[in-house]
Design an enzyme around this catalytic site. Sequence first.
Site, mmCIF file in Angstrom:
data_model
loop_
_atom_site.group_PDB
_atom_site.id
_atom_site.type_symbol
_atom_site.label_atom_id
_atom_site.label_comp_id
_atom_site.label_asym_id
_atom_site.label_seq_id
_atom_site.Cartn_x
_atom_site.Cartn_y
_atom_site.Cartn_z
ATOM 1 N N GLU A 1 -20.979 10.735 77.674
ATOM 2 C CA GLU A 1 -21.026 11.646 78.817
ATOM 3 C C GLU A 1 -22.499 11.934 79.122
ATOM 4 O O GLU A 1 -23.257 12.298 78.213
ATOM 5 C CB GLU A 1 -20.295 12.948 78.464
ATOM 6 C CG GLU A 1 -20.296 14.002 79.564
ATOM 7 C CD GLU A 1 -19.477 15.243 79.177
ATOM 8 O OE1 GLU A 1 -19.134 15.394 77.981
ATOM 9 O OE2 GLU A 1 -19.196 16.056 80.069
ATOM 10 N N GLU B 1 -19.243 24.460 85.735
ATOM 11 C CA GLU B 1 -18.373 24.808 84.620
ATOM 12 C C GLU B 1 -18.520 26.306 84.350
ATOM 13 O O GLU B 1 -19.474 26.735 83.706
ATOM 14 C CB GLU B 1 -18.765 24.036 83.355
ATOM 15 C CG GLU B 1 -18.463 22.555 83.432
ATOM 16 C CD GLU B 1 -18.847 21.822 82.150
ATOM 17 O OE1 GLU B 1 -18.005 21.101 81.611
ATOM 18 O OE2 GLU B 1 -19.997 21.992 81.692
#
Length: 236
Positions: free
Chosen positions: A133, A217
């Site tokens: 990621e 987020e």
Amino acid sequence: MKLTLAVSALVSLAGAQTLCDQYGYYSANGYYVNNNAWGKDAGSGSQCTYIDKALSPGIQWHTDWNWSGGQNNVKSYPYSGRTLSSKKLISQIGSMPTKAEWAYSGSNLRADVAYDIFTASDPNHDTSSGDYELMIWLAKKGDVQPIGSSTGTVNVAGRNWDLWVGYNGAMKVFSFVAPQEIATFESDVKPFFTHITNTQGFPASSQHLITFQFGTEPFTGNNARFNVWYWYGEVN
Ligand SMILES: *[C@@H]1O[C@H](CO)[C@@H](O)[C@H](O)[C@H]1NC(C)=O
């Protein structure tokens, strides 16, 4: 009969522009948006995401949320993504030009504003995770931090970043964190991959790009509005 059909078509179009379900999803013109509230059960609250305008190329959208409890848990990840017509190897990608213009309002905000990019050796890997990621944090609201630990300052694509490296389960995570917020980001993402290939052993010739996304987020906060005035991403 005709009238009934016309009315239901209108209703479903309106429904596609406002996403309040946990994984409410929109897709058109090479872009998609997900209201993704995957971690909502770690606390309480709600979130809705709105598609404001399809641009060519790009998209304008925003999300509204309130999240409380579960202080150190991410509650959600509302984002926009670029539809990938083919899953290229990172080594075969020449450039990944992108632009993000955004603004956040609300109180007690603890959230990141970030690109989230997954790669995998299997081009058909599930797109909710990868072998690796790559995150690019344009902002860090409050005391939140990336996975792993800081390896220090690096210079990539003409800017300094604090590079964090760690693991989310088996997935290795590289997070480039901007020391100051970047509200308008226009850059190429490929140099970030080149950096981790040259310095962190990232295997660019066996990893496929499986997602190219930008969003936020949230951990906790009240009356939050994350506005994405413009997001564009391309893979060449
Ligand atoms: C967040 O809370 C405020 C104040 O209670 C409310 O007005 C707003 O509609 C809420 N937004 C969402 C997305 O739940």
